[in-house]
Structure formats: C-alpha cells, structure tokens
Design an enzyme around this catalytic site. Structure first.
Site, PDB file in Angstrom:
ATOM      1  N   SER A 142     -19.226 -20.061  20.366  1.00 32.35           N
ATOM      2  CA  SER A 142     -20.080 -19.000  19.832  1.00 32.35           C
ATOM      3  C   SER A 142     -20.571 -19.488  18.483  1.00 32.35           C
ATOM      4  O   SER A 142     -19.968 -20.397  17.885  1.00 32.35           O
ATOM      5  CB  SER A 142     -19.243 -17.728  19.642  1.00 32.35           C
ATOM      6  N   TYR A 155     -11.831 -12.518  17.277  1.00 34.29           N
ATOM      7  CA  TYR A 155     -12.861 -13.298  17.982  1.00 34.29           C
ATOM      8  C   TYR A 155     -13.230 -14.541  17.175  1.00 34.29           C
ATOM      9  O   TYR A 155     -13.303 -15.648  17.710  1.00 34.29           O
ATOM     10  CB  TYR A 155     -14.084 -12.399  18.194  1.00 34.29           C
TER      11      TYR A 155
HETATM   12  P1  NAD Z   1     -19.406 -10.654  29.859  1.00 32.64           P
HETATM   13  O1  NAD Z   1     -18.570  -9.502  29.428  1.00 32.64           O
HETATM   14  O2  NAD Z   1     -20.721 -10.413  30.514  1.00 32.64           O
HETATM   15  O3  NAD Z   1     -18.560 -11.634  30.780  1.00 32.64           O
HETATM   16  C1  NAD Z   1     -17.231 -11.951  30.493  1.00 32.64           C
HETATM   17  C2  NAD Z   1     -16.593 -12.535  31.728  1.00 32.64           C
HETATM   18  O4  NAD Z   1     -15.201 -12.783  31.436  1.00 32.64           O
HETATM   19  C3  NAD Z   1     -16.619 -11.554  32.910  1.00 32.64           C
HETATM   20  O5  NAD Z   1     -16.805 -12.266  34.126  1.00 32.64           O
HETATM   21  C4  NAD Z   1     -15.220 -10.944  32.872  1.00 32.64           C
HETATM   22  O6  NAD Z   1     -14.781 -10.461  34.125  1.00 32.64           O
HETATM   23  C5  NAD Z   1     -14.423 -12.159  32.431  1.00 32.64           C
HETATM   24  N1  NAD Z   1     -13.104 -11.800  31.919  1.00 32.64           N
HETATM   25  C6  NAD Z   1     -12.792 -10.950  30.914  1.00 32.64           C
HETATM   26  N2  NAD Z   1     -11.448 -10.858  30.793  1.00 32.64           N
HETATM   27  C7  NAD Z   1     -10.929 -11.680  31.726  1.00 32.64           C
HETATM   28  C8  NAD Z   1      -9.603 -12.017  32.104  1.00 32.64           C
HETATM   29  N3  NAD Z   1      -8.530 -11.485  31.500  1.00 32.64           N
HETATM   30  N4  NAD Z   1      -9.430 -12.893  33.116  1.00 32.64           N
HETATM   31  C9  NAD Z   1     -10.488 -13.435  33.767  1.00 32.64           C
HETATM   32  N5  NAD Z   1     -11.769 -13.144  33.448  1.00 32.64           N
HETATM   33  C10 NAD Z   1     -11.970 -12.275  32.444  1.00 32.64           C
HETATM   34  O7  NAD Z   1     -19.591 -11.526  28.524  1.00 32.64           O
HETATM   35  P2  NAD Z   1     -20.584 -12.726  28.147  1.00 32.64           P
HETATM   36  O8  NAD Z   1     -21.426 -12.254  27.043  1.00 32.64           O
HETATM   37  O9  NAD Z   1     -21.196 -13.322  29.340  1.00 32.64           O
HETATM   38  O10 NAD Z   1     -19.531 -13.732  27.483  1.00 32.64           O
HETATM   39  C11 NAD Z   1     -19.121 -14.915  28.105  1.00 32.64           C
HETATM   40  C12 NAD Z   1     -18.622 -15.877  27.024  1.00 32.64           C
HETATM   41  O11 NAD Z   1     -19.682 -16.172  26.125  1.00 32.64           O
HETATM   42  C13 NAD Z   1     -17.471 -15.330  26.178  1.00 32.64           C
HETATM   43  O12 NAD Z   1     -16.542 -16.354  25.916  1.00 32.64           O
HETATM   44  C14 NAD Z   1     -18.172 -14.920  24.908  1.00 32.64           C
HETATM   45  O13 NAD Z   1     -17.323 -14.946  23.805  1.00 32.64           O
HETATM   46  C15 NAD Z   1     -19.250 -15.991  24.808  1.00 32.64           C
HETATM   47  N6  NAD Z   1     -20.368 -15.616  23.959  1.00 32.64           N
HETATM   48  C16 NAD Z   1     -21.129 -14.534  24.248  1.00 32.64           C
HETATM   49  C17 NAD Z   1     -22.177 -14.218  23.396  1.00 32.64           C
HETATM   50  C18 NAD Z   1     -23.082 -13.065  23.664  1.00 32.64           C
HETATM   51  O14 NAD Z   1     -23.884 -12.730  22.774  1.00 32.64           O
HETATM   52  N7  NAD Z   1     -23.033 -12.435  24.801  1.00 32.64           N
HETATM   53  C19 NAD Z   1     -22.442 -14.998  22.275  1.00 32.64           C
HETATM   54  C20 NAD Z   1     -21.626 -16.088  22.006  1.00 32.64           C
HETATM   55  C21 NAD Z   1     -20.591 -16.392  22.868  1.00 32.64           C
END
Ligand code: NAD
Length: 260
Positions: A142, A155
């Site tokens: 991130s 986080y």
């Molecule tokens: P999201 O909530 O859409 O997806 C998260 C995924 O993780 C889902 O498939 C969920 O089922 C899974 N998950 C959560 N807890 C779990 C567990 N205990 N076991 C197995 N799976 C689990 O979120 P996203 O925005 O797609 O985020 C995905 C990654 O990207 C994360 O690591 C997040 O920190 C990172 N990220 C997101 C953003 C953003 O702005 N959305 C920015 C930077 C980094």
C-alpha cells in the site's frame, strides 16, 4: 504469456485480488482463489475464471489468520497443479480508529491477515519454487507501506512490515530465479475503501464527501482512484520474464501520492 503456470492469489473473492486473479487467468495461469464470501457467488467467480480461458481454477477457503489453513491451501495447490509459480499475497483488512481507542483484537487480526499470512504463504511455497528455479512473489502493500496516515496504526505497521519482509525474501531467493516485490497502491475503490469511509467520517467528524475529497484523494495528485485492473496488469508484468531483474522493490501505483 504465462501459459501453464499456477498462481495462488489470497483474498481474491473481491476487489484487487479478484482483478489480479482475472488478469493472471487471462494470461494463461491456473488460479487458486481464496477469500471469504458466499459459496454460490464464489463458485460463479471460479467458473468465470475457467470459462473463456484454457485454465483451471480451484477455491480454497483458508482463513489467512490461521497458519494451519494456509499450509493446507499451499499443499492442495501443489497436489492439484504440481507447482505454485506465482504467489500474490493480497488478503487484507482495515480498521480506522485513534490509537487509544484501537481494539487490541483488531490490531492482532490486521497483523495476522495483512502481514503474518504472507510469512506463512511464502514459507509454504518457496521449496517448490526453488526446486523449479522460478518463482514470482507479489505482495500487495500500500502507499501505507511507505508513508503513514493517522488512525490506521495497525494497517500502517503491517504494511511497513510487509515491505520489510518483501526486501528480506528478495535477497534470500535472488539466486534461485525467484523475485519478490511489493505493489503499493494508493486508494482503489473497492469494498475495503467503501467500508472505511463512514469510520473515517466518524473519527474526523466530517461528511462522506469530505472524506473522499479531503482525505482519500487529498494526496493522490491525479485526483482519481486507482483501478483494480491497473494492479492486475502490473501483476502480469511482474510475473513475466521481462521483470526478472525487478526484485525487492516497492512499486507505487498511487496517482503520485508518495511523490509529495
Ligand atoms: P476487499 O475488501 O475488496 O478484498 C479483501 C479480500 O481479502 C477479500 O477477498 C476478502 O474475502 C479477503 N479476506 C479478508 N479477510 C480474510 C481472511 N481472514 N482470510 C482470507 N481472506 C480474507 O479489499 P481490497 O481493497 O481489494 O484490498 C486487497 C488488498 O489491497 C489488501 O491487502 C489491501 O490492504 C490492499 N490495498 C487496498 C487499497 C484500496 O484502496 N482498496 C489500497 C492499498 C492497498
């Protein structure tokens, strides 16, 4: 381009992970889907990955906070596909609160799912990657792996830790044909971001619109959200032979956020 390779993408039932799984399937990879959600919807996603591409997809519901379930997912992937060539550590959760109100159980869950799970997946798949002298580990970090924001203690700590893990693994496996990198997105509009808008509004005492304009996109110079598909395309590139010399890197995809 990646025909016949196998990729585990953790947290791929939603958001960024799903977009990466789709892009890797499009490039010819068999996919191990993982994540939480409704069984029927996940089955539709799994079939969707297989249809239209000459690939196989299997779903494993390992809870990324449970090391024994992570080991079982890696074992099943190796048993079914004979290899795990690409590992994308993407599963993640968020909680937004001032540190003195931050629930210790949320701290523990975020550290387990956003950081420790990557240690467990990497150690489970590395022996097979080393044996084949080829591997790609892509950790979804991130912008918060590089800079901090208030109210996100767990986080930010987990993502900074994930970058440290990325660099260490990259150095350890550099002579084995394996790369390990961190992709560092800015704000991507996914359910994870949608879910923190109300919490941030409450923590800062401002409206949802003000959170989007003045908090989420304040530092993102392009004033646009990153698209999940952008991260799918970068993951396919990192998995390609053209990226063999990119390792131990933190690659921002953040609309200029961390250029400030
Ligand atoms: P999201 O909530 O859409 O997806 C998260 C995924 O993780 C889902 O498939 C969920 O089922 C899974 N998950 C959560 N807890 C779990 C567990 N205990 N076991 C197995 N799976 C689990 O979120 P996203 O925005 O797609 O985020 C995905 C990654 O990207 C994360 O690591 C997040 O920190 C990172 N990220 C997101 C953003 C953003 O702005 N959305 C920015 C930077 C980094």
């Amino acid at each position: 381009m990646l025909n016949g390779k196998t990729a585990i993408v953790t947290g791929s039932t939603s958001g960024i992970g799903l977009a990466i799984a789709k892009a890797l399937a499009e490039a010819g990879c068999n996919i191990v889907l993982n994540g939480l959600g409704n069984a029927d919807e996940i089955e539709k996603l799994r079939l969707g990955l297989e249809s239209g591409h000459d690939v196989r997809a299997l779903y494993h519901g390992a809870d990324m906070s449970k090391p024994s379930e992570i080991a079982s997912m890696a074992q099943q992937a190796l048993a079914v596909f004979g290899a795990v060539d690409i590992l994308v550590n993407n599963a993640g959760i968020q909680h937004v609160a001032p540190i003195e109100d931050f629930p210790p159980e949320k701290w523990d869950a975020i550290l387990a799912i956003n950081l420790s799970s990557a240690f467990h997946t990497i150690r489970a798949v590395l022996p097979a990657m080393k044996a084949r002298r080829w591997g790609r580990i892509i950790n979804i970090g991130s912008a918060h792996a590089l800079v901090a924001s208030p109210f996100k203690a767990a986080y930010v700590a987990a993502k900074h830790g994930l970058l440290g893990l990325t660099k260490t693994v990259a150095l350890e496996v550099a002579e084995h044909g394996i790369t390990c990198n961190a992709v560092c997105p800015g704000y991507v509009f996914t359910p994870l971001v949608e879910g923190q808008i109300d919490d941030t509004a409450k923590a800062r005492g401002i409206s949802r619109e003000a959170v989007i304009r003045d908090v989420l996109l304040a530092a993102q110079a392009t004033k646009q959200f990153v698209k999940p598909e952008d991260l799918g395309a970068l993951s396919v590139f990192l998995a390609s032979d053209a990226a063999a010399q990119i390792t131990g890197a933190a690659l921002p995809v953040d609309g200029g956020w961390t250029a400030h």
